[in-house]
Write an enzyme that holds these catalytic residues in place. Structure first.
Site, PDB file in Angstrom:
ATOM      1  N   ARG A  53      11.386  10.681  51.432  1.00 46.74           N
ATOM      2  CA  ARG A  53      12.021   9.400  51.111  1.00 46.74           C
ATOM      3  C   ARG A  53      11.481   8.866  49.787  1.00 46.74           C
ATOM      4  NH1 ARG A  53      11.992   5.194  55.953  1.00 46.74           N
ATOM      5  NH2 ARG A  53      13.512   4.159  54.581  1.00 46.74           N
ATOM      6  N   CYS A 106       7.023  -0.219  52.424  1.00 50.07           N
ATOM      7  CA  CYS A 106       7.639   0.895  53.156  1.00 50.07           C
ATOM      8  C   CYS A 106       9.142   0.675  53.087  1.00 50.07           C
ATOM      9  CB  CYS A 106       7.116   0.950  54.588  1.00 50.07           C
ATOM     10  SG  CYS A 106       7.353  -0.586  55.522  1.00 50.07           S
TER      11      CYS A 106
END
Length: 286
Positions: free
Chosen positions: A181, A238
């Site tokens: 990611r 995050c």
């Protein structure tokens, strides 16, 4: 340096505290990003006396441009905590399903709100069960609490501050998502893949395993390897500020109570198409 005792509590110690007349307030914050709601887990069995508090609707604000788990409205948070029986200055213990992420976000939210007396049950509900300790299906009826929410007791980053922190020589902005990611190879949730330019990737499994943290020395060494030297400003993000709250907890355990949380995280960053996005695996030299 932050001590472990005011951040984490092991199951056996918590069990002894629950036998006292002035026992800590227990908050069950089990949560999943996808799948059955945590309330179902709570109904199937929870620590005796624990009150369920919903991460999405009670500990966070409404999702939108500020992110998928933005800061809660202080008045709404105060009402939820009082309903759960949280009292001013009285100890609170939060726990989740074992990975420690929801519990860390609950810990962070209460401390941000000015309630310092909050700890995380180390290992969560599975650790409690593994220790052979009792479980209940009876929902308690707590006496109303009197906690007053006073936001700002822990440092928060907005998008501009996160960008400045990630800039060379300004500090270290940790991206604690999985490496694919971060590199922009995949993005299962948000509409844009990649990372904040200049952010350093430190996936959560590198500093926490199954919701349990290593010793402070090991945490300090791991963060130092990512460029977090003593005195270096540090923040974390995050996808939506849940896993990153666990990174902030780990930084507290490592002696960095000044660590900041980018609450909106990637879900806020990509809400503005004018913000730059970096891809690839290179992290800047520090």
């Amino acid at each position: 340096m932050s001590g472990t005792d005011d951040l984490l509590v092991e199951p056996d110690r918590l069990a002894a505290e629950l036998d006292r007349a002035d026992r800590p307030t227990l908050l069950d914050v089990r949560w999943r990003l996808v799948g059955p709601p945590g309330r179902d887990d709570y109904a199937a069995g929870h620590l005796p006396g624990a009150v369920f508090v919903d991460l999405d609707t009670e500990l966070c604000g409404r999702p939108g441009a500020a992110g998928r788990h933005p800061l809660p409205d202080p008045a709404a948070l105060q009402a939820a905590l009082r309903t759960a029986g949280v009292r001013a200055g009285h100890p609170v213990v939060v726990y989740d399903g074992g990975d420690g992420m929801a519990a860390a976000r609950a810990w962070w939210t209460l401390r941000w709100a000015g309630h310092r007396a909050v700890r995380v049950l180390h290992g969560g509900f599975p650790a409690w069960v593994a220790a052979g300790l009792p479980v209940s299906t009876e929902p308690p009826t707590p006496a109303p609490g009197d906690v007053t929410v006073a936001p700002g007791a822990l440092p928060v980053l907005d998008a501009a501050e996160a960008a400045r922190l990630a800039a060379a020589d300004a500090g270290v902005l940790l991206d604690v998502r999985a490496a694919p990611r971060y590199r922009g190879e995949t993005e299962p949730i948000d509409p844009v893949a990649g990372h904040v330019p200049g952010a350093v990737n430190l996936p959560a499994p590198e500093y926490v395993t199954d919701g349990r943290f290593p010793a402070a020395e090991a945490l300090r060494a791991r963060f130092a390897a990512a460029g977090v030297a003593e005195g270096t400003p540090v923040g974390a993000y995050c996808g939506s500020g849940v896993t990153a709250a666990q990174a902030v907890l780990a930084l507290h355990l490592a002696g960095r109570p000044d660590a900041a949380l980018y609450v909106g995280s990637w879900s806020n960053w990509v809400a503005d198409p004018d913000r730059p996005v970096a891809t690839g695996g290179e992290t800047p030299a520090r």
